[in-house]
Design a protein around this motif. Structure first.
Motif, mmCIF file in Angstrom:
data_model
loop_
_atom_site.group_PDB
_atom_site.id
_atom_site.type_symbol
_atom_site.label_atom_id
_atom_site.label_comp_id
_atom_site.label_asym_id
_atom_site.label_seq_id
_atom_site.Cartn_x
_atom_site.Cartn_y
_atom_site.Cartn_z
ATOM 1 N N GLN A 1 0.832 -1.204 0.000
ATOM 2 C CA GLN A 1 0.000 0.000 0.000
ATOM 3 C C GLN A 1 0.873 1.264 0.000
ATOM 4 O OE1 GLN A 1 -2.403 -0.741 3.607
ATOM 5 N NE2 GLN A 1 -4.158 -0.982 2.232
ATOM 6 N N ASP B 1 0.573 3.972 -1.398
ATOM 7 C CA ASP B 1 -0.178 5.232 -1.356
ATOM 8 C C ASP B 1 -0.900 5.434 -0.028
ATOM 9 O OD1 ASP B 1 0.581 5.733 -3.997
ATOM 10 O OD2 ASP B 1 -1.166 4.645 -4.788
ATOM 11 N N VAL B 2 -0.848 4.433 0.842
ATOM 12 C CA VAL B 2 -1.553 4.497 2.123
ATOM 13 C C VAL B 2 -0.570 4.503 3.294
ATOM 14 C CG1 VAL B 2 -3.214 3.324 3.640
ATOM 15 C CG2 VAL B 2 -3.574 3.351 1.147
#
Length: 307
Positions: free
Chosen positions: A181, A183-184
């Motif tokens: 993830q 982007d998280v």
């Protein structure tokens, strides 16, 4: 093309494919391939390739795959390789779910009774863990149940190993690693490289890990669905522990009471590695570790054997 076999009972001769009739004769093919390896300079490589050839040829003779089945198998392995990236290792995942990773660990893990048992590396030890001070929090996103992990790194005779290095990584509370993830989660979330103190002690803060499914959006996931298997792993934290003059160990710590301890998708659970993450009500200890009270606390020692 077919061949006829003689039936001594006088009934109509049976007919079978010539390819099947030739399986026994094709035993010479195996020896020809093995002989082609005779000039391999590395004796260990020659031994490995010889054994692989014999076992693979025996598998084909035993199962008699059709050409379509063999093409499908090659397609599966091709797709497995194509799924690998800098942040995902589908071949390790395939090795894991077939139990091969755990078997390799077992045949190489002949350690004394005092030493911490090894288990699989897993497919997500793909980035260098950031160096962190003892006591640092590796949970950079929060949201999970805070906990402290502490213990000592010891030699097999119980002597502390000052300066031992612990490479630690885990998934977040949703079951994802940072590389899954980008982007998280910030890079390095759930990871840390710690150095034990002069008494071999280590401690760090994190969140209590949760069970999670291994990635199922690739060929390995398709294999699990085809065989009716679930993809879940019990809650755990990964460790690679090393110290000068001692054999490093790659291991996990599993959360006692977690789901899937008895059906880990990668067969990696060992009873000695299951640890309590105890609910602790101790204000002074909470202040020492820099966490709110009460908190969850996992305490265990990691034991290395001399080289």
């Amino acid at each position: 093309m077919t061949t006829e076999s003689t039936d001594t009972t006088g009934s109509t001769p049976s007919v079978r494919p010539a390819d099947a009739a030739g399986l026994t004769a094709d035993a010479g093919l195996t020896e020809a391939v093995v002989d082609s390896l005779r000039d391999t300079a590395d004796p260990r490589l020659r031994a490995l390739l010889t054994a692989l050839t014999r076992h693979l040829h025996a598998f084909v003779r035993e199962t008699e795959p059709t050409i379509a089945e063999w093409e499908r198998a090659i397609g599966f392995l091709t797709a497995t390789g194509q799924t690998c990236t800098d942040t995902r290792q589908e071949f390790i995942l395939l090795s894991d779910v077939l139990g091969v990773s755990m078997l390799v660990e077992s045949v190489n893990g002949h350690r004394g009774p005092a030493a911490t048992e090894s288990t699989v590396l897993g497919p997500f030890h793909l980035t260098e863990s950031p160096v962190r001070a003892l006591g640092a929090d590796i949970d950079l996103v929060g949201g999970g149940e805070p906990c402290v992990v502490s213990g000592r790194v010891l030699a097999a005779d119980g002597t502390p190993l000052p300066g031992a290095v612990l490479d630690v990584w885990q998934a977040d509370t949703e079951g994802y690693y940072d590389v899954q993830q980008p982007d998280v989660q910030p890079p390095g979330n759930g990871r840390g490289l710690f150095t034990a103190d002069g008494d071999g002690r280590f401690w760090f803060r994190t969140c209590v890990p949760s069970p999670y499914p291994i990635p199922t959006d690739g060929p390995v996931g398709a294999l699990l669905r085809a065989t009716g298997r679930h993809p879940f792993r019990p809650a755990h934290i990964h460790f690679i522990v090393s110290a000068a003059g001692h054999t490093p160990v790659t291991t996990h710590i599993f959360v006692a009471g977690s789901d899937y301890l008895d059906s880990d998708a990668v067969f990696a659970v060992k009873e000695s590695l299951v640890q309590d993450f105890t609910q602790t009500d101790d204000p002074s200890l909470a202040r020492e570790f820099g966490v709110a009270n009460p908190f969850r606390h996992a305490r265990f020692d990691l034991v290395l054997e001399p080289v």
